[in-house]
Design an enzyme around this catalytic site. Structure first.
Site, PDB file in Angstrom:
ATOM      1  N   CYS A 378       0.914  -1.126  -0.124  1.00  0.00           N
ATOM      2  CA  CYS A 378       0.003  -0.051  -0.046  1.00  0.00           C
ATOM      3  C   CYS A 378       0.739   1.128  -0.061  1.00  0.00           C
ATOM      4  O   CYS A 378       1.412   1.470  -0.898  1.00  0.00           O
ATOM      5  CB  CYS A 378      -0.996  -0.071   1.143  1.00  0.00           C
ATOM      6  SG  CYS A 378      -2.482   0.781   0.763  1.00  0.00           S
ATOM      7  N   HIS A 512      -3.751  -5.089   0.518  1.00  0.00           N
ATOM      8  CA  HIS A 512      -3.255  -5.441   1.425  1.00  0.00           C
ATOM      9  C   HIS A 512      -3.358  -7.121   1.704  1.00  0.00           C
ATOM     10  O   HIS A 512      -4.262  -7.541   2.295  1.00  0.00           O
ATOM     11  CB  HIS A 512      -4.109  -5.134   2.950  1.00  0.00           C
ATOM     12  CG  HIS A 512      -3.465  -3.708   3.201  1.00  0.00           C
ATOM     13  ND1 HIS A 512      -2.423  -3.028   3.886  1.00  0.00           N
ATOM     14  CD2 HIS A 512      -4.321  -2.508   2.734  1.00  0.00           C
ATOM     15  CE1 HIS A 512      -2.561  -1.659   3.973  1.00  0.00           C
ATOM     16  NE2 HIS A 512      -3.483  -1.331   3.358  1.00  0.00           N
ATOM     17  N   GLU A 514      -1.852  -9.162   3.472  1.00  0.00           N
ATOM     18  CA  GLU A 514      -1.900  -9.801   4.787  1.00  0.00           C
ATOM     19  C   GLU A 514      -3.362  -9.931   5.289  1.00  0.00           C
ATOM     20  O   GLU A 514      -3.513 -11.037   6.206  1.00  0.00           O
ATOM     21  CB  GLU A 514      -0.958  -8.732   5.703  1.00  0.00           C
ATOM     22  CG  GLU A 514      -1.814  -7.708   6.231  1.00  0.00           C
ATOM     23  CD  GLU A 514      -1.317  -6.434   5.369  1.00  0.00           C
ATOM     24  OE1 GLU A 514      -0.927  -6.724   4.029  1.00  0.00           O
ATOM     25  OE2 GLU A 514      -1.383  -5.301   5.678  1.00  0.00           O
TER      26      GLU A 514
END
Ligand code: GLN
Length: 539
Positions: A378, A512, A514
């Site tokens: 990001c 993102h 994750e």
């Protein structure tokens, strides 16, 4: 309808979220259909505007809601996809009520905590759950907080209504006093009293402890807290949060819940995923140092999902990843080589605002020039491009409009680069809530790129949380050197992945990744990053 509530007592940070997620995982493995919801007593409408230092990371759902980080645990421990209905704060409840009041929907009545606030809480708890067998609700905070009283009152009312079967699990701490060599039950007794003050009796007490809890202590809690002794469940400290489902299964928490609520599971419990993960956890062969250069490095919860995603990828690569968190404000041109020389991989996570940007740019330059595996996420991707444009392409006066006014705003708001994307609605300038591109968007992967090797798919879906985008006007200028874009929105206007074709492993993404990693389904980007960092370490 069956409802399970999880409250916490004595102290905060006992791992209510993990217990809730673990119980959900055990029930899911038996085919029980459920929703997991988090009820937070704070007055923010959602955690989106809260500093990660105050409340940890902001977790984003597929449907684009900024939520509490516990929803991250719920998704990581199960196959459930959470939605905006699963994160409920007092602020959200009150804003619904106040809007209704302004529309005159209360028909002249005085709007009060009981019944209006509690009614709204109850509605949010049961919303869209007609297809589920159970709804599990974790109540944020610790019993005794003023803010959580309306939630406890709602639970009391549910317990009294015949169409609901409810079960309340109360999580407490049994502190160990070294000088007397004893585990103490008094704080648990007090916190149960606190619940009784609100008119609710817990059905199960889960006791966190770092010492063995004796039969006598269990009996004592049972007697003083008015629960059968088989409903006093020990929860001992374990090395990894991913061992908690097995731990609670051994303590028979799920059996008890199923029996008490008369749930009819459609299959036998299956703990294979957790057993396999535990075996993998015990098999790590080598240490690996990954450096994360960020802003909120002093509180681990600020980057919770990132930490977990790296952990999952490490375990699946038989590596014990040691994360070195570096405050980007401490990095400069002079010390960067010294600070980062032992890194096997470097990661720049997401972030907001212009504090610490020069240090992050130095770290990216270091990774690029020294062929160290690099992952930008990001803000990390936006800076990857700025670093390249400034230091290699040498485009003068270039940057991101988030940090100031530049002649060449490589990164800027979509409204600034004048392209209309109907799906992204932005509210008024002064309203910071929900002004971002939030939630899951499809992304199309370029053939023969590093991204396509990693994903092995033409189209992926990843979650976003940002206001700024790469301005496509600069695409061809950026691609003049080593960088190429390898992920795009369907209309090709949003540039989602960038990679360096002349580098060992250098990838940056606008989304993102994750947020989609699970212990039993590690994210391919992190798997590849860790694998290549290991290879870099061993050259
Ligand atoms: N601050 C940047 C933006 O809003 C990046 C956000 C992030 O890293 N999550 O676009």
């Amino acid at each position: 309808m069956k409802l399970i509530f999880v409250t916490g007592g004595v102290v905060s940070s006992l791992g209510k979220g993990i217990v809730t997620a673990s119980l959900a995982s055990l029930l899911c493995s038996r085919g029980v259909k459920l929703k997991i919801r988090k009820l937070d007593p704070y007055l923010n409408v959602d955690p989106g505007t809260m500093s990660p230092y105050q409340h940890g990371e902001v977790y984003v759902t597929d449907d684009g809601y900024e939520t509490d980080l516990d929803l991250g645990h719920y998704e990581r421990f199960t196959d459930i996809t959470c939605s905006k209905n699963d994160s409920i704060s007092s602020g959200k409840i009150y804003s619904t009520i106040l809007a209704k009041e302004r529309r005159g929907e209360y028909l002249g009545s005085t709007v009060q905590v009981i019944p209006h606030v509690t009614e709204e809480i109850k509605k949010s708890i049961t919303k869209s759950s007609h297809k589920d067998d159970v709804v599990i609700c974790e109540i944020g905070g610790t019993v005794g907080d003023i803010e959580s009283l309306p939630f406890l009152e709602a639970i009391r009312q549910f317990k009294n209504e015949s169409q609901f079967d409810t079960l309340l699990i109360h999580l407490t701490l049994l502190p160990y006093i070294e000088t007397s060599g004893e585990v103490k039950t008094k704080p648990t007794q007090h916190s149960v009293k606190e619940l009784l003050n609100s008119g609710i009796q817990p059905d199960v007490i889960v006791c966190r402890s770092n010492q063995k809890i004796s039969k006598e202590e269990i009996q004592k809690i049972s007697l003083f807290c008015n629960v059968p002794s088989n409903a006093v469940i020990p929860s001992y400290d374990v090395n990894s949060i991913y061992q908690v489902p097995q731990l609670l299964s051994k303590s028979k928490l799920d059996d008890l819940v199923i029996k008490k609520l008369k749930i009819k599971p459609i299959k036998a419990k299956n703990l294979t995923v957790w057993e396999n993960f535990e075996i993998l956890e015990s098999k790590t062969k080598e240490d690996l140092k990954i450096f994360i250069i960020g802003k909120y490095v002093h509180l681990k919860d600020s980057y919770k999902s990132l930490y977990e995603a790296i952990y999952h990828a490490g375990i699946h690569n038989q590596a014990n990843v040691m994360i070195k968190w570096i405050d980007s404000e401490t990095i400069n041109k002079k010390n960067v080589n010294e600070l980062l020389k032992s890194a096997s991989g470097i990661l720049i996570p997401g972030g907001f605002g212009n504090r610490g940007i020069p240090g992050k740019l130095e770290a990216i330059k270091f990774a690029r020039e020294n062929n160290v595996p690099f992952l930008g996420i990001c803000l990390g991707m936006q800076l990857t491009i700025i670093e390249y444009v400034r230091n290699v392409i040498r485009l003068k006066n270039s940057g991101s409009s988030e940090f100031g006014k530049y002649k060449n705003n490589i990164i800027s708001l979509m409204t600034e680069w004048n392209l209309k994307n109907k799906k992204i609605k932005r509210s008024k300038e002064n309203d910071l809530g929900a002004t971002m591109r939030l939630g899951a968007y499809p992304c199309f992967i370029k053939k023969n790129s590093l991204a396509s090797k990693i994903y092995r798919k033409k189209m992926i879906s990843e979650r976003h949380r940002h206001r700024y985008e790469v301005n496509p006007k600069f695409k061809s200028i950026i691609e003049k050197g080593d960088l190429i874009f390898s992920g795009f929105s369907k209309d090709k206007k949003l540039l989602e992945i960038v990679e360096n074709k002349n580098h060992k492993w250098f990838l940056a993404v606008q989304y993102h990744p994750e947020l989609k990693s699970k212990p039993f389904k590690p994210h391919p980007i992190f798997l590849s990053f860790i694998k290549n960092s290991l290879a870099h370490k061993n050259v």
